[in-house]
Design a protein around this motif. Structure first.
Motif, PDB file in Angstrom:
ATOM      1  N   SER A  46      -4.677  -0.365  13.386  1.00 49.32           N
ATOM      2  CA  SER A  46      -4.032  -1.579  12.903  1.00 49.32           C
ATOM      3  C   SER A  46      -4.571  -1.895  11.518  1.00 49.32           C
ATOM      4  N   LYS A  48      -4.694  -4.956   8.275  1.00 52.46           N
ATOM      5  CA  LYS A  48      -4.581  -6.387   8.020  1.00 52.46           C
ATOM      6  C   LYS A  48      -4.218  -6.628   6.556  1.00 52.46           C
ATOM      7  N   LEU A  91      -2.287 -14.351   7.640  1.00 52.05           N
ATOM      8  CA  LEU A  91      -2.854 -13.030   7.861  1.00 52.05           C
ATOM      9  C   LEU A  91      -1.842 -12.267   8.702  1.00 52.05           C
ATOM     10  N   VAL A  93      -1.005  -8.624  10.695  1.00 53.76           N
ATOM     11  CA  VAL A  93      -1.573  -7.399  11.235  1.00 53.76           C
ATOM     12  C   VAL A  93      -0.438  -6.461  11.612  1.00 53.76           C
ATOM     13  N   ASN A 155     -11.049  -4.501   6.453  1.00 51.20           N
ATOM     14  CA  ASN A 155     -10.614  -5.624   7.291  1.00 51.20           C
ATOM     15  C   ASN A 155     -11.615  -6.779   7.319  1.00 51.20           C
TER      16      ASN A 155
END
Length: 241
Positions: A46, A48, A91, A93, A155
């Motif tokens: 993942s 960000k 934010l 993701v 991140n």
């Protein structure tokens, strides 16, 4: 952002990433193209990113949006939200696929004066820190002087350091950043915790321009039709059925 004339409404506009926001006239549009794509970072499951857009959109397919909600020590806590409001710092993701920031919603695009005026009102404040956004470039020297923290590839939020002759650490337009609201603490790195929604929401409704309803599960997979039970999201609001 390009707009060939001041005619209202416009039908299609382009938000050029890394170009400062300059729209002299407010107008409505049916579609926004954005040259920025949130691309997965190599080796990560993942990734960000931060956004601060002058238009709203549902949470993009393949992504999860979060707002800053509180601070615990040097950890910032972000809670999942559904739908992204204009001129609000988020934010975002993403998973294994590219995420588009284009919008097919009919909405009004603000002038650059309106956008600038909204920035101070839209910041998200928690104890000692605030999440803010910008529609114009903040260069390295200014960002360092502000004591800004920016999201980096690991991140984590890192304080911008002033580096003579080095301009890579700056804040581009349409991003969010962290500021200390109680003055410098000497902390150079902030971690974060993400809280996902756990209240039974199981589907999201979107409506195309031609009126077609499309239902998606929370993994972004389109469903064959309207769910028969549960809680769903429409236009960023929860509905029970």
């Amino acid at each position: 952002m390009s707009c060939a004339s001041t005619t209202i409404p416009a039908r299609n506009i382009i938000l050029n990433d890394n170009w400062d926001y300059y729209v002299p006239y407010a107008f409505t549009t049916n579609h926004v193209d954005n040259t920025r794509t949130l691309t997965p970072r190599a080796g990560l499951t993942s990734s960000k990113y931060t956004t601060f857009l002058p238009y709203g959109l549902p949470t993009p397919d393949g992504a999860t949006a979060y707002l800053l909600t509180k601070r615990e020590g040097t950890t910032l806590v972000f809670k999942q939200v559904y739908g992204m409001e204009p001129l609000t710092p988020y934010l975002v993701v993403t998973g294994a696929h590219d995420v588009s920031l284009a919008s097919d919603q009919e909405q009004q695009i603000p002038t650059y004066q309106q956008a600038t005026a909204a920035i101070g009102q839209s910041q998200i404040n928690v104890s000692h820190y605030s999440l803010r956004g910008t529609t114009t470039t903040i260069n390295n020297q200014t960002a360092a002087g502000m004591g800004a923290f920016i999201m980096q590839a690991d991140n984590l939020w890192h304080r911008v350091k002033k580096t003579e002759g080095y301009t890579a650490a700056y804040i581009p337009p349409y991003r969010a950043f962290i500021l200390e609201s109680a003055g410098p603490t000497g902390i150079n790195t902030l971690s974060m915790e993400l809280i996902d929604d756990a209240d039974g929401i199981d589907s999201i409704l979107t409506i195309d321009h031609d009126g077609t309803e499309r239902w998606y599960d929370l993994n972004g997979r389109e469903l064959p039709g309207k769910p028969q039970h549960g809680i769903y999201i429409h236009n960023g609001k929860k509905h029970a059925k």
